[in-house]
Design a protein around this motif. Structure first.
Motif, mmCIF file in Angstrom:
data_model
loop_
_atom_site.group_PDB
_atom_site.id
_atom_site.type_symbol
_atom_site.label_atom_id
_atom_site.label_comp_id
_atom_site.label_asym_id
_atom_site.label_seq_id
_atom_site.Cartn_x
_atom_site.Cartn_y
_atom_site.Cartn_z
ATOM 1 N N ASP A 278 0.849 -1.190 0.000
ATOM 2 C CA ASP A 278 0.000 0.000 0.000
ATOM 3 C C ASP A 278 0.881 1.235 0.000
ATOM 4 O O ASP A 278 1.759 1.381 0.848
ATOM 5 C CB ASP A 278 -0.883 -0.005 1.254
ATOM 6 N N PHE A 291 -7.198 -3.972 0.996
ATOM 7 C CA PHE A 291 -6.272 -4.636 1.919
ATOM 8 C C PHE A 291 -7.028 -5.323 3.049
ATOM 9 O O PHE A 291 -6.617 -6.383 3.527
ATOM 10 C CB PHE A 291 -5.274 -3.623 2.470
ATOM 11 N N LYS A 294 -7.676 -8.851 2.546
ATOM 12 C CA LYS A 294 -6.492 -9.708 2.583
ATOM 13 C C LYS A 294 -6.287 -10.480 1.273
ATOM 14 O O LYS A 294 -6.230 -11.718 1.246
ATOM 15 C CB LYS A 294 -6.590 -10.684 3.760
ATOM 16 N N GLN A 299 1.016 -8.217 3.494
ATOM 17 C CA GLN A 299 0.603 -6.864 3.102
ATOM 18 C C GLN A 299 1.414 -5.843 3.882
ATOM 19 O O GLN A 299 1.580 -5.960 5.097
ATOM 20 C CB GLN A 299 -0.906 -6.698 3.322
ATOM 21 N N MET A 314 -3.124 -5.413 7.632
ATOM 22 C CA MET A 314 -1.865 -4.846 7.146
ATOM 23 C C MET A 314 -0.766 -5.386 8.049
ATOM 24 O O MET A 314 -0.695 -5.074 9.235
ATOM 25 C CB MET A 314 -1.897 -3.322 7.181
#
Length: 560
Positions: A278, A291, A294, A299, A314
């Protein structure tokens, strides 16, 4: 829609709207122009044609068209709200506020007017007012990601808010938006080994002329393609020459503005992305709810935001030990990966940046302080400290960039005047093109880093252009960027622990012109010799981090 039309004209309007929503902007424009050829005063066609112009970046045209729609139908809140947004983009901020306030007066339930008013006020530096409007909007539209993300981003500008409070608000966002999506299960970890490269995906609306893109470009160039396969997901309608440069530096390029969050998450899963990065956080155009679903096993948030996303999905945030010391882990939903050698980015000077000019104080016989940060960072504590500095250094000047004309400039000058600084000693400039912006640094002797929201790209540019910088070190990442940069360059003596020390450092430096000139003369070499300019080294360290994250996922027992 607001006008009575013949059925054929209404059908044409609806077709234009369908095309516009699908991103088929040339077809939408053709429909609206056909309507206007029959009725040049059709307010909906004027308004929607204005929005098409805005979507392709022709904002002067957009403002004119929407104003024409308002002239025909002045009682439509949506017209005023959208005019306010376009005027904000054009930095016609006083007009933007008036337009949004008019929209709210016409329809107190018209949520876009609240959002656009908050953004205009933020751009004017009226941070607490902006936060107030965003909070009202969050009550009005509790399921609006844009409302909550704008609020969270603006909190970083707010003076006196604790890390704990800001973190809690980000976790509240996750409770509201992420929790309902946690049943979505991401893909199983694949067997990336000698036979398969790690697939890295970068997702951002800012892969264009934007600081995020400037910092990403060197990484895309230096990625080891024998070990990594790179996909960029570009989430913006406005592509430019820089977009093309980035497109040429990755293997796969996926435009995704027309994909909703679920569809984009499905595309990322189908692409088999191992590590999804991101680059936006809670800034404009973010896709954090992608996000939250998932779509990738690992991530990472990096580069585009100064704090936590708040999301449990995240996994990691990339940072540095100085910018995020050990105690800061408690204020992130992500695990922190701290680079040891590099900072959290690499700096590439822009094409066309000039050389370092001689220290202007030598010829001027007075010192010019300066800041090129946006006005939202110039809170009352910053203005008070800068006024103290100017009072202590007679005949000095303060040169500022990014100060909107009109009420913002008037309020800023009045704030300094109230602290005993005559208006002629403060020299504000509005938005400048890159060449004029860089040239402005030739007239500044000492850069003053604002607080609590420090400079990022602006600080790097100032240092590269030779300016010594004074910074105040706070507790959160957003308040430690300047100090971390200076320490990284061996200039810890220009870092202060509090406002009093910050003022004292700036005053002492201003009184030592030989030292000032020597620092300026050596600053570019200092930056050039630092890890900030080691693009290949940074990218390698980033890749090592990615590999470690992946190994931790596929072999958790080895890292327990």
């Amino acid at each position: 829609m607001t006008s009575n039309r013949a059925p054929q004209a209404e059908q044409l309007l609806q077709q234009g709207i369908t095309d516009q929503q699908a991103g088929r902007l040339p077809q939408a424009e053709a429909a609206y122009r056909q309507l206007l050829s029959a009725n040049p005063r059709d307010p909906d066609a004027l308004h929607l044609l204005g929005l098409v112009a805005h979507q392709v970046g022709r904002n002067d045209v957009a403002a004119t068209l929407i104003a024409q729609a308002i002239a025909v139908r002045p009682d439509v809140a949506m017209y005023h709200a959208n005019l306010g947004h376009v005027c904000t983009v054009l930095k016609r901020l006083d007009e933007a506020v008036v337009a949004c306030e008019r929209g709210i007066a016409l329809d107190p339930a018209h949520a876009p007017a609240y959002l656009n008013l908050g953004n205009a006020l933020k751009e004017l530096g009226r941070i607490e007012e902006a936060i107030g409007w965003f909070e009202k909007l969050c009550v009005m539209q509790p399921r609006s990601v844009a409302a909550h993300s704008n609020l969270l981003y603006t909190l970083h500008y707010s003076q006196g808010r604790s890390q704990g409070e800001v973190f809690k608000r980000h976790r509240d966002f996750a409770d509201r938006f992420e929790a309902p999506l946690r049943q979505a299960v991401g893909p199983a970890a694949g067997a990336a080994g000698p036979g398969r490269r790690l697939r890295i995906g970068y997702l951002s609306p800012d892969l264009r002329e934007h600081p995020v893109a400037y910092y990403l470009e060197p990484v895309l160039e230096h990625h080891d393609r024998t070990g990594f396969e790179i996909t960029c997901y570009f989430d913006h309608l406005q592509a430019d020459a820089f977009t093309q440069r980035l497109k040429e530096r990755c293997e796969h390029w996926v435009p995704c503005t027309q994909l909703d969050d679920e569809a984009l998450a499905a595309r990322i899963r189908a692409d088999g992305i191992d590590i999804l990065v991101d680059l936006a956080g809670h800034t404009a155009g973010n896709r954090l709810l992608v996000f939250a679903r998932k779509p990738a096993p690992v991530q990472v948030t990096w580069l585009g935001y100064v704090g936590t996303t708040g999301l449990s999905a995240m996994d990691w945030r990339l940072t540095h030990p100085d910018a995020d010391p050990t105690g800061n882990d408690a204020f992130y939903s992500e695990a922190l990966h701290r680079f040891e050698r590099s900072l959290w980015w690499t700096y590439r000077p822009r094409d066309g940046m000039p050389g370092v000019a001689p220290c202007p104080a030598v010829a001027n016989r007075f010192v010019t302080f300066g800041s090129t940060n946006n006005i939202g960072k110039l809170n009352p504590a910053v203005i008070a400290a800068w006024a103290d500095i100017l009072r202590a250094v007679p005949d000095s000047r303060l040169l500022l960039a990014g100060i909107p004309p009109g009420s913002a400039t008037q309020s800023l000058l009045a704030a300094f005047d109230a602290r005993g600084i005559a208006p002629q000693r403060v020299i504000p400039h509005g938005k400048l093109d890159p060449e004029r912006f860089w040239a402005l640094h030739h007239d500044i002797d000492i850069a003053l880093d604002p607080f609590p929201y420090n400079g990022g790209a602006t600080a790097c540019d100032a240092l590269w252009l030779g300016l010594p910088m004074v910074a105040l070190e706070g507790e959160a990442f957003v308040s430690r960027m300047g100090a971390t940069l200076l320490r990284h360059l061996g200039l810890a003596e220009l870092v202060a622990p509090d406002a009093q020390g910050y003022t004292a450092l700036a005053v002492a430096l201003a009184r030592d012109i030989p030292r000032l000139a020597a620092l300026r003369a050596g600053m570019r070499d200092r930056v050039a010799a630092s890890a900030l300019r080691d693009e290949a080294g940074f990218t390698k360290e980033l890749e090592v981090a990615f590999q470690a994250m992946w190994q931790r996922l596929v072999q958790p027992a080895a890292h327990s």
